[in-house]
Design an enzyme around this catalytic site. Structure first.
Site, PDB file in Angstrom:
ATOM      1  N   GLN A 267      14.997   1.770   6.468  1.00  9.37           N
ATOM      2  CA  GLN A 267      13.493   2.252   6.637  1.00  9.37           C
ATOM      3  C   GLN A 267      12.940   2.057   8.127  1.00  9.37           C
ATOM      4  OE1 GLN A 267       9.897   0.145   5.010  1.00  9.37           O
ATOM      5  NE2 GLN A 267       9.552   1.887   3.719  1.00  9.37           N
TER       6      GLN A 267
ATOM      7  N   TYR B 130       0.561   2.084   7.713  1.00 12.33           N
ATOM      8  CA  TYR B 130       0.996   1.616   8.918  1.00 12.33           C
ATOM      9  C   TYR B 130       0.744   2.706  10.128  1.00 12.33           C
ATOM     10  CZ  TYR B 130       3.839  -1.865   6.488  1.00 12.33           C
ATOM     11  OH  TYR B 130       4.164  -3.208   5.736  1.00 12.33           O
TER      12      TYR B 130
ATOM     13  N   ARG C 138      10.361  -3.474  -8.107  1.00 12.86           N
ATOM     14  CA  ARG C 138      10.223  -4.708  -8.402  1.00 12.86           C
ATOM     15  C   ARG C 138      11.065  -5.098  -9.831  1.00 12.86           C
ATOM     16  NH1 ARG C 138       3.950  -3.751  -9.869  1.00 12.86           N
ATOM     17  NH2 ARG C 138       4.790  -1.689  -9.507  1.00 12.86           N
TER      18      ARG C 138
END
Length: 398
Positions: free
Chosen positions: A98, A168, A344
């Protein structure tokens, strides 16, 4: 479930199934270099059956990190990243890096470099004004993404995921709330989308067809005055027309202003407060409820938004959010999504996918308490999981 577990393609890649380990910051690089602990984290989920695991967060510049412990893409990082990709490949999975710049989410105090924002903002993390890059500096940031992608190839990655989400840097330029520029990078949606499109074009031109290029795009920020779903649909259409991406992973929320829109489930306010120094802890107690909002958890909780992208786009899409069992995976396939991403649930059970493949009735043990979120400041993990003895955390020096 045959469709989920059948081999498929992503750009130039052939993947063993349609399940991707989503980028979840690992917190296992204390010296900003790969550790054995980080390698084991990704090797374990690769052995657990995913088609591809995503290493987060590979910053394109040292000031583009949310703190100085994160990896940033430079030649010194390549040997350790090569060890990581080799370990993932040995388990039959692909590896994606990423790439991104944290922008206003960066911690300038930790990085010892100013955080960047499209317009003048004050950084609550660095307790200082953020720097507004001019057009020359923006061009340098675009080039930095391309250079990072080339290093990813050198390190053995099969794909890169460009970060256009969560406010971001590129995402903050998309936001009319955060971007009040008067130049060609601000104002109209076309101008606000310019940075994301230039980054995607630069990365694709650099790597060609040697690796897959994907992007994580906010469907909405979930903030009044922020980037909206109709705007995101238009940006996604432009990215598709540009032909620079092999797939889009659809996300939501703002790490700066509304992180729980991405996660859903319990808001771990008390646990977050414990990670902060004294004065900040008291401040968080005052604003914590507004910052960490409650969104009820349900399976495939971003699907309603993502459906609109599936209707309007022909490019491959990755459905993220509440993908934990065979039912949610099959729902995504039935709705026309080419891939699903899990996060998760794999922190709790790295082998969950293998067990679902063996028995479609397998249920995830993740209870959506989100207490994994505050562990990013130490070592990202499920607090309910009893882990095997952790691998050593010394940085790779070979």
């Amino acid at each position: 479930m045959n469709e989920v577990f059948a081999p498929t393609t992503l750009g130039p890649l052939t993947l063993r199934n349609r399940v991707i380990k989503a980028a979840t910051f690992e917190g296992r690089t204390p010296d900003a270099l790969v550790t054995d602990d980080l390698i084991e984290f990704h090797r374990e989920v690769a052995a657990g059956g995913v088609a591809m695991t995503t290493v987060a967060y590979c910053a394109v510049a040292p000031g583009g990190r949310t703190d100085r412990h994160q990896i940033w893409m430079r030649p010194e990082a390549v040997p350790g990243l090569r060890r990581l990709t080799d370990a993932v490949h040995a388990e039959g999975a692909a590896a994606s890096a990423q790439l991104g710049h944290a922008g206003p989410v960066a911690n300038s105090a930790s990085n010892r470099a100013p955080a960047l924002a499209p317009s003048r903002l004050f950084s609550p993390l660095g307790m200082s004004p953020m720097k507004v890059p001019d057009e020359t500096e923006i061009g340098e940031l675009v080039t930095a993404h391309a250079d990072a992608a080339l290093l990813a190839i050198e390190a053995g990655f099969d794909a890169v995921e460009i970060h256009f989400g969560h406010n971001y840097l590129a995402s903050s330029f998309l936001s009319p709330l955060l971007n009040r520029r008067k130049d060609r990078y601000g104002g109209t949606l076309q101008n606000r989308a310019r940075l994301a499109r230039e980054i995607a074009r630069a990365v694709r031109d650099a790597v060609g067809e040697r690796i897959a290029v994907t992007a994580k795009l906010n469907m909405e920020d979930g903030v009044r005055g922020g980037f909206t779903l109709p705007e995101s649909l238009q940006v996604a259409s432009w990215l598709e027309a540009d032909g620079t991406l092999d797939a889009l992973e659809l996300t939501a929320g703002s790490s700066l202003l509304n992180p729980m829109l991405l996660f859903h489930g319990a808001a771990p306010r008390r646990e977050f407060a414990k990670t902060l120094p004294g004065p900040a802890r008291w401040g968080f107690r005052l604003i914590g409820r507004a910052f960490l909002r409650e969104y009820p958890y349900e399976k495939a909780y971003l699907l309603e938004r993502a459906r609109q992208f599936r209707r309007e786009l022909s490019m491959p899409l990755v459905l993220l959010g509440g993908i934990t069992d065979s039912e949610s995976m099959q729902l995504a396939m039935d709705e026309g999504f080419e891939f699903v991403a899990m996060g998760r649930a794999l922190l709790r059970e790295p082998d969950l996918l293998r067990r679902i493949e063996s028995d479609a009735k397998t249920e995830s043990a993740c209870v959506h308490c989100n207490e994994c979120m505050p562990t990013i400041y130490s070592r990202t993990r499920c607090v309910l999981r009893i882990e095997p003895s952790a691998a050593g955390s010394a940085p790779d020096s070979r």
